[in-house]
Design a protein around this motif. Structure first.
Motif, mmCIF file in Angstrom:
data_model
loop_
_atom_site.group_PDB
_atom_site.id
_atom_site.type_symbol
_atom_site.label_atom_id
_atom_site.label_comp_id
_atom_site.label_asym_id
_atom_site.label_seq_id
_atom_site.Cartn_x
_atom_site.Cartn_y
_atom_site.Cartn_z
ATOM 1 N N PHE A 49 67.828 30.493 2.035
ATOM 2 C CA PHE A 49 68.168 31.294 3.222
ATOM 3 C C PHE A 49 67.356 30.792 4.419
ATOM 4 C CE2 PHE A 49 68.689 33.625 -0.632
ATOM 5 C CZ PHE A 49 69.879 34.321 -0.487
ATOM 6 N N ARG A 50 68.024 30.531 5.520
ATOM 7 C CA ARG A 50 67.309 30.138 6.741
ATOM 8 C C ARG A 50 67.949 30.835 7.923
ATOM 9 N NH1 ARG A 50 66.377 23.573 5.903
ATOM 10 N NH2 ARG A 50 65.545 23.804 3.791
ATOM 11 N N ASN A 51 67.118 31.472 8.721
ATOM 12 C CA ASN A 51 67.645 32.170 9.893
ATOM 13 C C ASN A 51 67.854 31.153 11.011
ATOM 14 O OD1 ASN A 51 68.499 34.182 11.512
ATOM 15 N ND2 ASN A 51 66.515 35.234 11.674
ATOM 16 N N PHE A 77 81.309 25.357 10.872
ATOM 17 C CA PHE A 77 81.826 25.835 9.584
ATOM 18 C C PHE A 77 80.677 25.911 8.586
ATOM 19 C CE2 PHE A 77 85.096 24.942 6.011
ATOM 20 C CZ PHE A 77 85.335 26.278 5.859
ATOM 21 N N LEU A 78 80.793 25.296 7.416
ATOM 22 C CA LEU A 78 79.752 25.452 6.398
ATOM 23 C C LEU A 78 78.595 24.483 6.609
ATOM 24 C CD1 LEU A 78 82.171 25.566 3.351
ATOM 25 C CD2 LEU A 78 81.016 27.511 4.422
ATOM 26 N N PHE A 79 78.703 23.626 7.613
ATOM 27 C CA PHE A 79 77.677 22.585 7.772
ATOM 28 C C PHE A 79 76.291 23.205 7.984
ATOM 29 C CE2 PHE A 79 74.929 19.881 10.218
ATOM 30 C CZ PHE A 79 74.939 18.738 9.443
ATOM 31 N N ARG A 80 76.219 24.200 8.844
ATOM 32 C CA ARG A 80 74.927 24.858 9.056
ATOM 33 C C ARG A 80 75.133 26.354 8.933
ATOM 34 N NH1 ARG A 80 70.477 22.881 10.609
ATOM 35 N NH2 ARG A 80 71.388 21.040 11.558
ATOM 36 N N VAL A 81 74.737 26.905 7.802
ATOM 37 C CA VAL A 81 74.899 28.334 7.545
ATOM 38 C C VAL A 81 73.531 28.939 7.256
ATOM 39 C CG1 VAL A 81 77.314 28.550 6.837
ATOM 40 C CG2 VAL A 81 75.678 27.602 5.238
ATOM 41 N N LEU A 84 73.615 14.608 5.251
ATOM 42 C CA LEU A 84 74.275 15.169 4.073
ATOM 43 C C LEU A 84 73.189 15.540 3.064
ATOM 44 C CD1 LEU A 84 76.738 15.569 2.127
ATOM 45 C CD2 LEU A 84 76.716 13.113 1.745
ATOM 46 N N GLU A 85 72.306 14.593 2.779
ATOM 47 C CA GLU A 85 71.224 14.814 1.809
ATOM 48 C C GLU A 85 69.954 14.166 2.344
ATOM 49 O OE1 GLU A 85 72.161 14.086 -2.248
ATOM 50 O OE2 GLU A 85 70.072 14.059 -2.880
ATOM 51 N N GLY A 86 68.815 14.788 2.068
ATOM 52 C CA GLY A 86 67.540 14.189 2.455
ATOM 53 C C GLY A 86 66.789 13.717 1.215
ATOM 54 N N ALA A 110 67.229 16.299 -1.877
ATOM 55 C CA ALA A 110 67.653 17.694 -1.633
ATOM 56 C C ALA A 110 68.954 17.710 -0.842
ATOM 57 C CB ALA A 110 66.573 18.437 -0.845
ATOM 58 N N VAL A 111 69.892 18.507 -1.338
ATOM 59 C CA VAL A 111 71.214 18.560 -0.697
ATOM 60 C C VAL A 111 71.780 19.957 -0.896
ATOM 61 C CG1 VAL A 111 72.426 17.773 -2.797
ATOM 62 C CG2 VAL A 111 73.435 17.299 -0.557
ATOM 63 N N SER A 112 72.718 20.363 -0.034
ATOM 64 C CA SER A 112 73.386 21.646 -0.288
ATOM 65 C C SER A 112 74.825 21.409 -0.724
ATOM 66 C CB SER A 112 73.362 22.548 0.953
ATOM 67 O OG SER A 112 74.192 22.035 1.965
ATOM 68 N N GLU A 130 77.222 23.141 0.277
ATOM 69 C CA GLU A 130 78.062 23.338 1.462
ATOM 70 C C GLU A 130 78.306 22.024 2.201
ATOM 71 O OE1 GLU A 130 75.774 25.315 0.340
ATOM 72 O OE2 GLU A 130 76.672 27.304 0.339
ATOM 73 N N ARG A 131 77.226 21.228 2.372
ATOM 74 C CA ARG A 131 77.425 19.970 3.128
ATOM 75 C C ARG A 131 78.292 18.995 2.343
ATOM 76 N NH1 ARG A 131 72.245 19.125 7.115
ATOM 77 N NH2 ARG A 131 72.373 21.286 7.860
ATOM 78 N N ILE A 132 78.199 19.022 1.013
ATOM 79 C CA ILE A 132 79.059 18.145 0.209
ATOM 80 C C ILE A 132 80.503 18.640 0.295
ATOM 81 C CG2 ILE A 132 79.535 17.304 -2.130
ATOM 82 C CD1 ILE A 132 76.562 17.662 -2.758
#
Ligand code: ATP
Length: 454
Positions: free
Chosen positions: A188-190, A197-201, A274-276, A314-316, A318-320
């Motif tokens: 969770f990040r505020n 869209f889902l790129f940054r949620v 996409l991934e770090g 680390a990847v989410s 959502e970004r994939i």
């Protein structure tokens, strides 16, 4: 077949996701909650496949990585020690004119509140404040008291749950460096400016793996993991021309990291992370050792003690998810009909095959189609569709990326064969109904690359 795809926009993907029930705006009947989404049936299936392909590559097919599922709300001391309470911040600016807030380091991606929309700071009317630091962690309280003593945080990354379990896992799983601990779960990040869209949620599902290595081997393992992860994204079918690696320069890296590279994807909004992959050194284990008093170190068979260094991909999900849909989306004219087709890697597609009785009223066809469906669904996610014209049913499956359709027709009643239609080439061949299960198993294991030009 003529490809009529225009450059894919985020709006095109949003509208497909909505139309086909992949993703809905959350709390919609109450007016939504900025950039929060709920996943419908096909969205859940797609997320499940992404998660299980990651788990397969990172845990199941390896000898040196084990799984973990830590709590979302941890002792707040964890976030003091990790540096998140003091420093997990983004620079925020306010515009005194339009009253909106922006991330100061991403003004080029933001739109000003005034019409016609401009970048913040682009017009003389924009009146931006000096940047100030804004902590991205969501606060909550544990227990009945709502005071400082009960303050806690929703985790902004899954990684810290892994570091604080280093000792447990190293001892009980009998692992020695180099070894890794993998975790998938919500973070969770505020975010100051969520969007695209889902790129940054603000709520997303991270897939992180912390790989603990002897200090002298960290650089070599960093290179190894960067290559592995890039290959994995290629294996999902993402096109080579849409993937690249970008190394962070010294100013951009976290203070504890000696090397960080982003695997970037060419999203409709441009090249973005996409991934770090980061070399976090011994920062996290050292911080938690100092703060907790528990030694998070390794003692080798000769009695030498050292704090392992950590490489983190680390990847989410959502970004994939967004990258896969953008990569796969195509519009074509076939004959005199238009179709939208998602050319997803068959292993990624939410539904692996459709089973279609050509004439659903025909009892012979209906019974055989239903029996085939019931056989296949024990092994794969498949769909039985008997409503509407066969052409429409094919197009519905194309739009959600189903790679194959098995059609039960008149000939089936004579010789117990079905047609299999290929989503990409539209080629049709006949197969004995009894061989469909084995055919599908094989087809799902075949190499696949996007038939779309790079
Ligand atoms: P950014 O610079 O885009 O904010 P970050 O560098 O802060 O990202 P990390 O902390 O490295 O991101 O997080 C690891 C991964 O988690 C990212 O590569 C991305 O895949 C994913 N991620 C991070 N923040 C979000 C978010 N708000 N929404 C969706 N995915 C995210």
């Amino acid at each position: 077949m003529a490809d009529t795809t225009q450059p894919v926009t985020m709006d095109t993907i949003v509208s497909l996701c909505r139309r086909r029930g992949f993703v809905f705006p959350s709390s919609e009947i109450y007016g939504g909650l900025g950039s929060t989404y709920d996943y419908g049936h096909y969205g859940v299936l797609t997320k499940n496949t992404i998660r299980s392909l990651w788990f397969r590559a990172m845990v199941q097919e390896r000898d040196d990585i084990v799984a973990l599922d830590s709590a979302i709300i941890l002792n707040p001391s964890v976030w003091e020690a990790s540096g998140h309470v003091a420093g997990f911040t983004d620079p925020l600016v306010d515009c005194r004119t339009c009253k909106l807030r922006f991330r100061a380091d991403q003004l080029e991606l933001a739109s000003c509140g005034r019409k016609p929309s401009k970048r913040p700071g682009e017009t003389p009317d924009c009146d931006l404040t000096e940047p100030r630091q804004f902590n991205l962690m969501f606060e909550t309280h544990v227990g009945a008291l709502q005071d400082e003593s009960s303050l806690a945080y929703l985790r902004p990354e899954t990684a810290q749950g892994i570091f604080i379990n280093f000792k447990n896992v190293a001892q009980l799983a009998r692992r020695k460096p180099p070894f890794g601990i993998a975790q998938v779960g919500k973070s969770f990040r505020n975010e100051i400016t969520p969007g695209n869209f889902l790129f940054r949620v603000r709520e997303f599902e991270q897939m992180e793996m912390e790989f603990f290595v002897p200090p002298g081997d960290a650089t070599q393992w960093f290179g190894y993991w960067l290559d592995q992860r890039l290959d994995w994204h290629r294996s999902l079918g993402l096109r080579e021309s849409n993937l690249r690696v970008r190394e962070h320069d010294e100013g951009e890296r976290s203070h504890y990291s000696s090397a960080t590279s982003d695997i970037e994807y060419l999203y409709p909004i441009g090249w973005q992370e996409l991934e770090g992959v980061a070399n976090r050194g011994d920062y996290d284990l050292t911080q938690h050792t100092q703060s907790s008093g528990t030694k998070l170190e390794w003692i080798d068979p000769d009695g030498n003690r050292y704090t392992p260094h950590v490489i983190e991909p680390a990847v989410s999900i959502e970004r994939i998810f967004v990258a896969l849909l953008c990569d796969a989306y195509h519009e074509e004219v076939v004959g005199d009909r238009e179709r939208v087709v998602l050319r997803l890697h068959p292993q990624v597609a939410p539904v692996k095959a459709a089973i279609l009785p050509l004439v659903p009223r025909d009892e012979g066809m209906a019974t055989r189609a239903r029996a085939l469906y019931e056989e296949l669904r024990r092994h794969h996610v498949v769909e039985h569709d008997e409503s509407g014209q066969i052409g429409r049913r094919y197009r519905r499956q194309d739009e959600i990326g189903t790679p194959w359709a098995f059609t039960v027709d008149e000939q089936t009643l004579e010789d117990e064969t079905v047609t299999v239609r290929d989503r990409d080439s539209l080629a049709q061949e006949r197969l004995p109904i009894s061989g469909v299960r084995a055919w599908l198993d094989d087809a799902l294991e075949r190499d696949w690359s996007s038939p779309s030009s790079d």
